[in-house]
Design an enzyme around this catalytic site. Structure first.
Site, PDB file in Angstrom:
ATOM      1  N   SER A  12       0.810  -1.229   0.000  1.00  0.00           N
ATOM      2  CA  SER A  12       0.000   0.000   0.000  1.00  0.00           C
ATOM      3  C   SER A  12       0.831   1.260   0.000  1.00  0.00           C
ATOM      4  O   SER A  12       0.288   2.366  -0.133  1.00  0.00           O
ATOM      5  CB  SER A  12      -0.939   0.004   1.212  1.00  0.00           C
ATOM      6  OG  SER A  12      -0.200   0.042   2.421  1.00  0.00           O
ATOM      7  N   VAL A  62       2.457  -9.031   9.207  1.00  0.00           N
ATOM      8  CA  VAL A  62       3.413 -10.100   8.909  1.00  0.00           C
ATOM      9  C   VAL A  62       4.165 -10.562  10.145  1.00  0.00           C
ATOM     10  O   VAL A  62       4.823 -11.612  10.125  1.00  0.00           O
ATOM     11  CB  VAL A  62       4.417  -9.684   7.808  1.00  0.00           C
ATOM     12  CG1 VAL A  62       3.711  -9.473   6.483  1.00  0.00           C
ATOM     13  CG2 VAL A  62       5.214  -8.465   8.213  1.00  0.00           C
ATOM     14  N   ASN A  94       7.620  -8.249   0.643  1.00  0.00           N
ATOM     15  CA  ASN A  94       8.165  -6.903   0.689  1.00  0.00           C
ATOM     16  C   ASN A  94       7.979  -6.199   2.027  1.00  0.00           C
ATOM     17  O   ASN A  94       8.786  -5.343   2.386  1.00  0.00           O
ATOM     18  CB  ASN A  94       7.501  -6.074  -0.426  1.00  0.00           C
ATOM     19  CG  ASN A  94       7.690  -4.589  -0.233  1.00  0.00           C
ATOM     20  OD1 ASN A  94       8.747  -4.034  -0.543  1.00  0.00           O
ATOM     21  ND2 ASN A  94       6.665  -3.912   0.281  1.00  0.00           N
ATOM     22  N   SER A 144      18.304  -6.291   1.335  1.00  0.00           N
ATOM     23  CA  SER A 144      18.859  -4.937   1.404  1.00  0.00           C
ATOM     24  C   SER A 144      20.316  -4.966   1.002  1.00  0.00           C
ATOM     25  O   SER A 144      21.022  -5.956   1.253  1.00  0.00           O
ATOM     26  CB  SER A 144      18.737  -4.392   2.833  1.00  0.00           C
ATOM     27  OG  SER A 144      19.476  -3.197   2.988  1.00  0.00           O
ATOM     28  N   TYR A 157      19.082  -5.191  11.603  1.00  0.00           N
ATOM     29  CA  TYR A 157      18.278  -5.198  10.373  1.00  0.00           C
ATOM     30  C   TYR A 157      18.978  -5.994   9.276  1.00  0.00           C
ATOM     31  O   TYR A 157      18.372  -6.855   8.623  1.00  0.00           O
ATOM     32  CB  TYR A 157      18.042  -3.752   9.931  1.00  0.00           C
ATOM     33  CG  TYR A 157      17.373  -3.596   8.598  1.00  0.00           C
ATOM     34  CD1 TYR A 157      15.999  -3.769   8.461  1.00  0.00           C
ATOM     35  CD2 TYR A 157      18.102  -3.267   7.455  1.00  0.00           C
ATOM     36  CE1 TYR A 157      15.376  -3.616   7.225  1.00  0.00           C
ATOM     37  CE2 TYR A 157      17.493  -3.119   6.225  1.00  0.00           C
ATOM     38  CZ  TYR A 157      16.133  -3.293   6.120  1.00  0.00           C
ATOM     39  OH  TYR A 157      15.528  -3.147   4.896  1.00  0.00           O
ATOM     40  N   ILE A 190      17.176   4.048  -1.101  1.00  0.00           N
ATOM     41  CA  ILE A 190      16.116   4.533  -1.981  1.00  0.00           C
ATOM     42  C   ILE A 190      15.388   5.697  -1.320  1.00  0.00           C
ATOM     43  O   ILE A 190      15.150   5.690  -0.113  1.00  0.00           O
ATOM     44  CB  ILE A 190      15.089   3.411  -2.289  1.00  0.00           C
ATOM     45  CG1 ILE A 190      15.808   2.129  -2.742  1.00  0.00           C
ATOM     46  CG2 ILE A 190      14.098   3.871  -3.355  1.00  0.00           C
ATOM     47  CD1 ILE A 190      16.538   2.226  -4.046  1.00  0.00           C
TER      48      ILE A 190
END
Length: 252
Positions: A12, A62, A94, A144, A157, A190
């Site tokens: 979304s 998730v 994702n 990543s 992460y 990004i």
């Protein structure tokens, strides 16, 4: 009626939404998940439909694997209702959250949340959805660039992203008998709202990223959306078990 359907977790907003729109431009229908922002998700569906594809938004956390059976049942029901099908073709794992925290200061709660969202979630969600994924389908797990290069503060992460990269190879091996390919797409830095929009909004960080990137700029969402389309395409049907980094050449 579209002949292909993609399911995108976290579709979304951000890179997930961009991928959804790029797929819709190719006539691929999209089932997207959202965590809590239902209005944002419905707006995404309208954008997909404006491009001539069908869209559907389903709520999913998730990090809560106890609800995956219910989610898979909902997907199965909607496939039959909307598409008169019992399967979909593409899965993009994702959905995710960021954490910028030094190793010494990372809490157990933060660690557990990252594992739940980025590793345990995709592991068991994919498992639950496999009966609905068509033979010859595609799975793309999002990792990543930080799993390859090292920037302080990204240790937890990056570590869970490293785990999903190893899992991807095993999935590719074990699902090969069904003709399903499984690959990793690893974005670089990004310009999105991910991680509080640091790359997009922090001029100094943006300049640092650009200086460390062979193509001389930070990434744009379109750079990743196009890569997703490519990996799902027939042209990439022989690419399997691979880590594809889309970073413009960061830290080469």
């Amino acid at each position: 009626m579209s002949e292909k359907i993609a399911l995108i977790t976290g579709g979304s907003r951000g890179l997930g939404l961009n991928a959804a729109l790029k797929l819709a431009e190719k006539g691929i229908d999209v089932i997207l998940t959202y965590h809590s922002q239902q209005q944002q998700a419905q707006a995404a569906v309208r954008q997909i439909e404006a491009l001539g594809a069908r869209g559907l938004a389903l709520q999913l956390d998730v990090a809560d694997s106890s609800r995956f059976d219910d989610f898979a049942a909902a997907v199965k029901e909607q496939l039959a209702l909307i598409w008169q099908r019992d399967s979909f073709d593409y899965l993009l794992n994702n959905a995710g959250t960021g954490l910028h925290q030094p190793f010494m200061e990372t809490t157990e709660a933060q660690f557990d949340q990252l594992v739940a969202v980025h590793f345990k979630g995709p592991f068991f969600l994919t498992q639950k959805l496999l009966p609905l994924l068509a033979d010859g389908g595609r799975i793309v797990n999002v990792s990543s660039g930080l799993a390859r290069f090292t920037l302080p503060g990204a240790g937890a992460y990056a570590a869970v992203k490293g785990a999903i990269e190893v899992l991807t190879r095993y999935q590719a091996k074990e699902l090969g008998a069904r003709g399903i390919t499984v690959n990793v797409l690893a974005p670089g830095a990004i310009e999105t709202d991910f991680g509080g929009g640091r790359v997009r909004d922090d001029a100094a960080l943006n300049a640092f990223v650009a200086a460390q990137t062979a193509l001389g700029r930070a990434g744009q969402p379109d750079d990743i959306g196009h890569a997703v389309v490519a990996l799902f395409s027939e042209q990439c049907r022989w690419v399997n078990g691979q880590r594809i980094e889309a970073s413009g050449g960061m830290f080469l």
